[in-house]
Scaffold this motif. Structure first.
Motif, short mmCIF file in Angstrom:
data_model
loop_
_atom_site.label_atom_id
_atom_site.label_comp_id
_atom_site.label_asym_id
_atom_site.label_seq_id
_atom_site.Cartn_x
_atom_site.Cartn_y
_atom_site.Cartn_z
N GLY A 106 14.12 5.86 9.28
CA GLY A 106 14.52 4.98 8.19
C GLY A 106 14.01 5.41 6.83
N GLY A 107 12.96 6.23 6.82
CA GLY A 107 12.37 6.66 5.56
C GLY A 107 11.75 5.52 4.78
N PRO A 147 5.97 5.98 4.61
CA PRO A 147 6.11 7.43 4.41
C PRO A 147 5.58 7.89 3.05
N LEU A 148 5.01 9.06 3.04
CA LEU A 148 4.70 9.78 1.80
C LEU A 148 5.83 10.79 1.61
N ARG A 149 6.66 10.53 0.62
CA ARG A 149 7.93 11.24 0.50
C ARG A 149 7.76 12.61 -0.17
N TRP A 150 8.63 13.51 0.19
CA TRP A 150 8.67 14.86 -0.37
C TRP A 150 10.13 15.27 -0.50
N ALA A 172 3.08 -4.14 -1.58
CA ALA A 172 2.04 -3.50 -2.38
C ALA A 172 1.68 -2.13 -1.81
N ILE A 173 1.55 -2.07 -0.48
CA ILE A 173 1.20 -0.78 0.16
C ILE A 173 2.34 0.23 -0.02
N ASP A 174 3.58 -0.24 0.10
CA ASP A 174 4.72 0.68 -0.05
C ASP A 174 4.81 1.21 -1.48
N ALA A 175 4.57 0.35 -2.48
CA ALA A 175 4.59 0.79 -3.87
C ALA A 175 3.47 1.79 -4.14
N PHE A 176 2.30 1.52 -3.52
CA PHE A 176 1.17 2.44 -3.69
C PHE A 176 1.49 3.78 -3.03
N ALA A 177 2.14 3.76 -1.89
CA ALA A 177 2.52 5.01 -1.21
C ALA A 177 3.50 5.81 -2.05
N LEU A 178 4.40 5.12 -2.76
CA LEU A 178 5.34 5.83 -3.62
C LEU A 178 4.60 6.55 -4.76
#
Length: 459
Positions: A106-107, A147-150, A172-178
């Motif tokens: 799902g990314g 995910p940490l995207r690349w 919050a965690i997803d925004a921080f991961a972005l």
């Protein structure tokens, strides 16, 4: 009252992680960014770990390994004792972990309250007993994976343990991961730049060493060539003196009368020998300058004396061809500061060149004047045939003559070293020499020498 406090508590992780995201942008090293990610989450009570994908030619791809954890040292040692191996050696394959597979498919962020099952997956297929021990040791309740995207894929996965999952925590965690993904991408670009710079510096160093070696080899070959020219010129000059001496002796008829035909042949021999002698003297002069150009004896001398001496040395030849020579020195022209003999050689070479290309009854003018920068400029102008534009760029090359372009050398021409010698001498003094010419309008050579203004008198 509780309803008013809850929204504020929800906003706290968002604000704190937004501030932590700004700290991520300061770092340019991937390992340092992993540390910031885990430390900032731990400050908010979220123990975390970063799973990093293996790097391949096509970019990051599974399996994943633990790149950084926020565990206390004692907790990490206890975890590794339970697993029987260091965490860094674990390899997590999405084919064996539904959680990792869902994140990749799902990314986007995935969270679960089945912490015991998550422990089995995230610790490399741990047994049920190991999973229960780790569940209690780490205090797992809820697990969030994002995910940490690349580029268009995933370079890693951020794993966060949450004791009590609030509605705003996943966002919050997803925004921080972005933000972490952006920082990691920037770090990768910096790393590529450092790598490219190192490669470029290495290549520049290698090419510099090659060029330095090639330059030294050329200098050594040039030195051997100069020595060879000096030795050959000297050895040729000795028998030539004998040839000229006997030719002149026979022409004087001191050894007996010669017939008109014999006299004509002897004159041809003497003329050719003299021409050969001028070639040898030019070669000797060139090699002598090349071998001793560092030993210039600088001193002050009047420019007028230099011009007068050069004119006298060329007077017989000018008189023979009815070529007029005029020279003048501008008022307030200072003395030159140079090696007088070398400066005379430059002027003599330029005058000889002007005489050679002047027609019978031509005119040569020599002028000297002061120039800016504590210099003296001397110009030699003739009204000869001039030089074609295609020859001007190479006129100062060694052994190059205008006659090389399809015209035979005249009886008075040399080897094409005079202008090259003049250029070398002028530049050795820190001056410059230039030529200006148009076919049918004559030629003007101009060179500069340092002046004696402001220099201490010789001891």
């Amino acid at each position: 009252m509780a309803r008013r406090v809850e929204p504020r508590r929800r906003r706290e992780p968002l604000a704190a992680l937004a501030l932590a995201g700004a700290r991520l942008m300061v770092e340019t090293d991937q390992a340092a960014i992993h540390g910031v990610i885990c430390r900032e989450l731990l400050r908010l009570g979220f123990p975390a770990a970063v799973l990093e994908a293996e790097h391949g030619p096509a970019g990051p791809r599974p399996p994943f390994h633990y790149a950084y954890t926020a565990f206390a040292p004692s907790v990490q040692r206890a975890t590794e004792r339970v697993l029987g191996r260091p965490l860094e050696r674990l390899r997590l394959d999405p084919e064996r972990s539904p959680l990792l597979r869902r994140v990749l498919a799902g990314g986007r962020l995935v969270h679960t309250g089945r912490a015991l099952a998550a422990a089995r997956e995230l610790f490399g297929g741990a047994s049920d007993h190991q999973a229960r021990v780790l569940y209690r040791l780490l205090g797992l309740r809820h697990v969030v994976l994002t995910p940490l995207r690349w580029d268009q894929g995933v370079s890693g996965i951020l794993v966060v343990a949450v004791a009590r999952l609030r509605r705003s925590d996943p966002d919050a965690i997803d925004a921080f991961a972005l933000q972490a993904s952006i920082a990691l991408e920037k770090a990768r670009l910096f790393d590529q730049l450092r790598h490219q710079r190192a490669m470029l510096e290495s290549e520049v160093d290698r090419r510099t060493r090659e060029l330095t070696l090639a330059m030294r080899e050329l200098q050594e070959a040039d030195r051997r060539k100069d020595n060879f020219l000096a030795n050959v010129s000297h050895e040729l000059r000795t028998p030539l003196v004998t040839v000229l001496g006997y030719a002149d002796l026979l022409l004087s008829e001191k050894l007996g009368e010669v017939s008109p035909r014999q006299r004509e042949c002897l004159r041809t021999v003497a003329s050719s020998a003299r021409r050969l002698r001028s070639f040898i003297e030019e070669l000797l002069e060139h090699s002598r300058h090349e071998l001793t150009k560092e030993g210039l004896a600088h001193g002050p001398f009047p420019v007028a004396d230099l011009l007068q001496q050069a004119a006298r040395s060329l007077a017989p030849r000018l008189h023979e061809r009815a070529v007029s020579l005029r020279w003048r020195v501008a008022p307030r022209t200072p003395q030159a500061w140079a090696d007088r003999d070398r400066a005379l050689q430059v002027l003599t070479n330029l005058l000889g060149n002007a005489e050679r290309y002047c027609a019978e009854g031509g005119h040569i003018r020599v002028a000297a004047a002061p120039e800016r920068g504590a210099r003296v400029a001397i110009a030699v102008t003739d009204d000869g045939a001039g030089i074609a534009p295609e020859h001007l760029e190479r006129i100062f090359d060694r052994l190059y003559q205008v006659g090389d372009a399809g015209q035979p050398r005249g009886p008075g021409s040399g080897l094409g070293l005079g202008l090259a010698i003049a250029k070398n001498i002028v530049e050795a003094h820190g001056g410059a020499i230039a030529v200006r010419s148009r076919p049918g309008h004559g030629t003007r050579f101009r060179f500069t020498l340092p002046s004696a203004e402001g220099r201490a008198p010789p001891a």
